[in-house]
Write a protein that holds these residues in place. Structure first.
Motif, mmCIF file in Angstrom:
data_model
loop_
_atom_site.group_PDB
_atom_site.id
_atom_site.type_symbol
_atom_site.label_atom_id
_atom_site.label_comp_id
_atom_site.label_asym_id
_atom_site.label_seq_id
_atom_site.Cartn_x
_atom_site.Cartn_y
_atom_site.Cartn_z
ATOM 1 N N LEU A 11 0.860 -1.173 0.000
ATOM 2 C CA LEU A 11 0.000 0.000 0.000
ATOM 3 C C LEU A 11 0.900 1.228 0.000
ATOM 4 C CD1 LEU A 11 -2.827 1.243 0.235
ATOM 5 C CD2 LEU A 11 -2.578 1.084 2.729
ATOM 6 N N ILE A 12 0.727 2.086 -0.996
ATOM 7 C CA ILE A 12 1.566 3.279 -1.107
ATOM 8 C C ILE A 12 0.680 4.511 -1.218
ATOM 9 C CG2 ILE A 12 3.491 2.040 -2.174
ATOM 10 C CD1 ILE A 12 2.575 3.258 -4.878
ATOM 11 N N ASP A 13 1.252 5.650 -0.835
ATOM 12 C CA ASP A 13 0.562 6.929 -1.013
ATOM 13 C C ASP A 13 1.006 7.623 -2.294
ATOM 14 O OD1 ASP A 13 -1.037 6.878 1.319
ATOM 15 O OD2 ASP A 13 0.690 7.466 2.523
ATOM 16 N N SER A 14 2.249 7.339 -2.710
ATOM 17 C CA SER A 14 2.762 7.878 -3.971
ATOM 18 C C SER A 14 3.909 6.980 -4.436
ATOM 19 C CB SER A 14 3.267 9.317 -3.795
ATOM 20 O OG SER A 14 4.554 9.339 -3.222
ATOM 21 N N TYR A 15 4.395 7.228 -5.631
ATOM 22 C CA TYR A 15 5.486 6.400 -6.165
ATOM 23 C C TYR A 15 6.740 6.507 -5.298
ATOM 24 C CZ TYR A 15 8.015 10.436 -8.023
ATOM 25 O OH TYR A 15 8.729 11.600 -8.148
ATOM 26 N N ARG A 16 6.866 7.569 -4.526
ATOM 27 C CA ARG A 16 8.045 7.745 -3.670
ATOM 28 C C ARG A 16 8.128 6.682 -2.577
ATOM 29 N NH1 ARG A 16 5.971 12.720 -4.882
ATOM 30 N NH2 ARG A 16 7.376 14.135 -5.961
ATOM 31 N N ASP A 17 7.007 6.024 -2.301
ATOM 32 C CA ASP A 17 6.982 4.970 -1.278
ATOM 33 C C ASP A 17 7.474 3.623 -1.799
ATOM 34 O OD1 ASP A 17 5.850 6.796 0.489
ATOM 35 O OD2 ASP A 17 3.801 6.171 0.056
ATOM 36 N N ILE A 18 7.651 3.497 -3.098
ATOM 37 C CA ILE A 18 8.069 2.229 -3.687
ATOM 38 C C ILE A 18 9.540 1.981 -3.383
ATOM 39 C CG2 ILE A 18 8.352 0.907 -5.826
ATOM 40 C CD1 ILE A 18 5.980 2.556 -6.947
#
Length: 89
Positions: A11-18
């Motif tokens: 579960l991510i909030d934006s691609y920066r969390d990947i």
């Protein structure tokens, strides 16, 4: 649902969390978003995935989006209480 099927899921909030290690030896990814997810975040994540080599994209509509968010009751009441607009003669 993915985890129940034995698939990695995050579960991510934006691609920066990947995290880069999530993509090691991965051939296919699926990106899903809820109705309230801002389209710009979905597009940024899609672009990031393309930059990582996931460029064979297939868009699937599993369920049509027909969710409508109504105005809060306070705003509806304020609109109803507002005087009618005045028109110039």
């Amino acid at each position: 649902m993915a985890r129940n099927l034995g698939t990695n899921a995050h579960l991510i909030d934006s691609y920066r969390d990947i995290e880069s290690q999530w993509l090691v030896d991965v051939k296919t990814i699926a990106l899903t978003a809820g109705a309230s997810a801002p389209e710009c975040l979905v597009e940024e994540t899609h672009e990031f995935s393309r930059d990582q080599g996931f460029d064979n994209v297939q868009e699937l509509e599993v369920m049509p989006e027909n969710v409508r968010f109504g105005l809060p009751p306070e705003i509806v009441e304020a609109i109803a209480a507002a005087p009618a607009s005045v028109t110039a003669d």
